[in-house]
Design a protein around this motif. Sequence first.
Motif, PDB file in Angstrom:
ATOM      1  N   VAL A   1       0.822  -1.211   0.000  1.00  0.00           N
ATOM      2  CA  VAL A   1       0.000   0.000   0.000  1.00  0.00           C
ATOM      3  C   VAL A   1       0.854   1.258   0.000  1.00  0.00           C
ATOM      4  O   VAL A   1       0.420   2.313  -0.496  1.00  0.00           O
ATOM      5  N   ASN A   2       2.079   1.174   0.508  1.00  0.00           N
ATOM      6  CA  ASN A   2       2.951   2.349   0.495  1.00  0.00           C
ATOM      7  C   ASN A   2       3.770   2.477  -0.786  1.00  0.00           C
ATOM      8  O   ASN A   2       4.332   3.543  -1.049  1.00  0.00           O
ATOM      9  N   PHE A   3       3.832   1.412  -1.566  1.00  0.00           N
ATOM     10  CA  PHE A   3       4.455   1.508  -2.890  1.00  0.00           C
ATOM     11  C   PHE A   3       3.445   1.941  -3.949  1.00  0.00           C
ATOM     12  O   PHE A   3       3.718   2.821  -4.763  1.00  0.00           O
ATOM     13  N   TYR A   4       2.283   1.292  -3.947  1.00  0.00           N
ATOM     14  CA  TYR A   4       1.347   1.401  -5.071  1.00  0.00           C
ATOM     15  C   TYR A   4       0.111   2.243  -4.771  1.00  0.00           C
ATOM     16  O   TYR A   4      -0.849   2.217  -5.552  1.00  0.00           O
ATOM     17  N   ALA A   5       0.124   2.962  -3.683  1.00  0.00           N
ATOM     18  CA  ALA A   5      -1.018   3.825  -3.357  1.00  0.00           C
ATOM     19  C   ALA A   5      -0.513   5.109  -2.718  1.00  0.00           C
ATOM     20  O   ALA A   5       0.656   5.221  -2.344  1.00  0.00           O
ATOM     21  N   LYS A   6      -1.395   6.065  -2.586  1.00  0.00           N
ATOM     22  CA  LYS A   6      -1.047   7.332  -1.948  1.00  0.00           C
ATOM     23  C   LYS A   6      -0.738   7.112  -0.466  1.00  0.00           C
ATOM     24  O   LYS A   6      -1.129   6.091   0.104  1.00  0.00           O
ATOM     25  N   PRO A   7      -0.058   8.050   0.168  1.00  0.00           N
ATOM     26  CA  PRO A   7       0.144   7.931   1.611  1.00  0.00           C
ATOM     27  C   PRO A   7      -1.189   8.009   2.349  1.00  0.00           C
ATOM     28  O   PRO A   7      -2.143   8.628   1.864  1.00  0.00           O
ATOM     29  N   TYR A   8      -1.231   7.378   3.507  1.00  0.00           N
ATOM     30  CA  TYR A   8      -2.453   7.376   4.307  1.00  0.00           C
ATOM     31  C   TYR A   8      -2.787   8.797   4.740  1.00  0.00           C
ATOM     32  O   TYR A   8      -1.991   9.477   5.368  1.00  0.00           O
ATOM     33  N   SER A   9      -3.988   9.236   4.415  1.00  0.00           N
ATOM     34  CA  SER A   9      -4.481  10.551   4.816  1.00  0.00           C
ATOM     35  C   SER A   9      -5.815  10.361   5.520  1.00  0.00           C
ATOM     36  O   SER A   9      -6.729   9.723   4.972  1.00  0.00           O
ATOM     37  N   LYS A  10      -5.936  10.881   6.714  1.00  0.00           N
ATOM     38  CA  LYS A  10      -7.170  10.735   7.471  1.00  0.00           C
ATOM     39  C   LYS A  10      -8.384  11.239   6.688  1.00  0.00           C
ATOM     40  O   LYS A  10      -9.486  10.693   6.790  1.00  0.00           O
ATOM     41  N   GLU A  11      -8.179  12.268   5.887  1.00  0.00           N
ATOM     42  CA  GLU A  11      -9.298  12.911   5.187  1.00  0.00           C
ATOM     43  C   GLU A  11      -9.773  12.116   3.978  1.00  0.00           C
ATOM     44  O   GLU A  11     -10.941  12.205   3.593  1.00  0.00           O
ATOM     45  N   THR A  12      -8.874  11.350   3.355  1.00  0.00           N
ATOM     46  CA  THR A  12      -9.225  10.716   2.080  1.00  0.00           C
ATOM     47  C   THR A  12      -9.022   9.210   2.052  1.00  0.00           C
ATOM     48  O   THR A  12      -9.267   8.577   1.019  1.00  0.00           O
TER      49      THR A  12
ATOM     50  N   GLU B   1       2.693  19.375  -5.408  1.00  0.00           N
ATOM     51  CA  GLU B   1       2.734  19.764  -6.828  1.00  0.00           C
ATOM     52  C   GLU B   1       2.527  18.567  -7.751  1.00  0.00           C
ATOM     53  O   GLU B   1       1.834  18.680  -8.774  1.00  0.00           O
ATOM     54  N   THR B   2       3.159  17.434  -7.444  1.00  0.00           N
ATOM     55  CA  THR B   2       3.067  16.262  -8.317  1.00  0.00           C
ATOM     56  C   THR B   2       2.871  14.990  -7.483  1.00  0.00           C
ATOM     57  O   THR B   2       3.778  14.158  -7.382  1.00  0.00           O
ATOM     58  N   PRO B   3       1.713  14.816  -6.866  1.00  0.00           N
ATOM     59  CA  PRO B   3       1.493  13.641  -6.020  1.00  0.00           C
ATOM     60  C   PRO B   3       1.644  12.318  -6.757  1.00  0.00           C
ATOM     61  O   PRO B   3       2.057  11.318  -6.164  1.00  0.00           O
ATOM     62  N   ALA B   4       1.343  12.295  -8.049  1.00  0.00           N
ATOM     63  CA  ALA B   4       1.431  11.041  -8.803  1.00  0.00           C
ATOM     64  C   ALA B   4       2.859  10.500  -8.864  1.00  0.00           C
ATOM     65  O   ALA B   4       3.069   9.287  -8.976  1.00  0.00           O
ATOM     66  N   SER B   5       3.849  11.383  -8.777  1.00  0.00           N
ATOM     67  CA  SER B   5       5.246  10.948  -8.853  1.00  0.00           C
ATOM     68  C   SER B   5       5.685  10.196  -7.605  1.00  0.00           C
ATOM     69  O   SER B   5       6.735   9.540  -7.606  1.00  0.00           O
TER      70      SER B   5
END
Length: 510
Positions: A160-171, A474-478
């Motif tokens: 989940v930390n390689f292939y997904a966004k970081p854990y965010s309480k809001e999302t 600026e570039t979360p996808a990266s």
Amino acid sequence: MKRFCKYICLIVLIACVSCGDFLEEYSQDLTYAKTAADLDEILVGEGYMPVASKSAMTSLDGEYYFPWLHVLDDDMKEHVYYANATRNSLSAFYTWAPYPYTNEKNEVVKDNTWERLYKHISVINVVLEKSKDVTGTPEDIARIQGECYFLRAMYYYYLVNFYAKPYSKETADTDLGVPVKTTEYIEDKYFSRNTIAEVYTQMLNDLREAKRLLKGKEKKTIYRANYYAVQAFLSRVYLYMEEYEQVVAAADTVLSASYGLLDYNGLTLSTNSWGQVVPVSTTYRDSPETIFSQGGNAIIQMMSGDYFQISDNLIELFRQNMNDLRLKFCIYEAQYYGAYYKSCKLVDKEDGMVSSNSLIRLPEVVLNKAEALALLGKDQEARGELEKLRIKRMVTANYQPVNYSGSDLIDFIRDERRRELCFEGHRWFDLRRYAVNVCHPFTTEILHDKYEISESSGWSAAYQGTYRLKTYSETPASYVLPIPQHVIEFNRGEMKDNDARPEIEVFNNK
């Protein structure tokens, strides 16, 4: 037993390679598994990450698990004097390419990290189910089950930390994570992605079960999970989730155990017959700080000769306090066609192998607790935890306690974390979670100078440009790896990919 191991390994190869389906499982006709000892052997051989052989190379498709994790962040840079296939095979990760699964020839290759981790999960799911039917003492069976739950949580943590966004309480409830599979049987369906919240919930459920099952069980070796490894890992997961009271509770359990911090004031260096300084390992198997380790140590090879070196940025961070003994004992100025700095936390595997990416040490637990306390606004308590570590890392005669508070204290703890845990697989994940932290967000851009060796340059290192990874905002996808294309294709549209990673800006910085 060897016959059984070969049998189960063959099923893994059929399920995970030939079919192309990372979630295909073992046959349930495991007629050779009769005892807890049989399952224990399978768990050791197929459930845990193996240690790479001495001849293994740190390439994208080699024996080491995800060595590219160390070239994504700001702690490492190239050390280039000759062409090197190993270094070149990691170039696409080093430059944050849109689709980084390419080898030294720039050919697209299969992502073995996805398949390896899901293969381990598949093994664990079968072992857990089979453990209900084998003979053995209740204690042995509970221990095997506890280790399985711990390992499954750890593998989902990486996925989940390689292939997904970081854990965010809001999302977290809507952000896509990775597929969760906890059953041993084959399901006649294509798989889609669970949310990040669902993945973390599964991790916590597994760790709670591991904690219950492993409590009071004898510690076998640092290469097997135990009760305190579970608690230490829980303190990490809760920190990512910003559940700070839970971080403190889990950390306190570990800190009350028999582990201890290594005092660098008691270490000494020697010289060889040529008058050269001989480095000494500070992070190794039998250290009082070591709680758990699995897999190999790619850093030894990645920083030997014509590969990579410590970044200027990290060296300067260490030099902020010249009384820091890690400058003397964790960093080594080597020579290979010029001076360069390399990590020497584990000098040689024979000193006691510990992993460079799947390692849990007591200093991390201390820093997890200190950061959680600081984010709770408990500055005095946070400083107290921090001093427990720093007094073991600074020259005693010149020691000065930390007097920061508020946001300055949080920043200092994060810098201390970077110094202490460098090249252990934390920095890239930390940069991601800092970026979405509710209380004290932090982002930074990363610059990587790129060199190449070619005939046109007279076979010397030619500067190609500086790659700029912009901040997460600026570039979360990266900051997220793409789902491997073969996984997307096999699941026929059910598996949604991450947002496309942009081309990285390259400029002349010389």
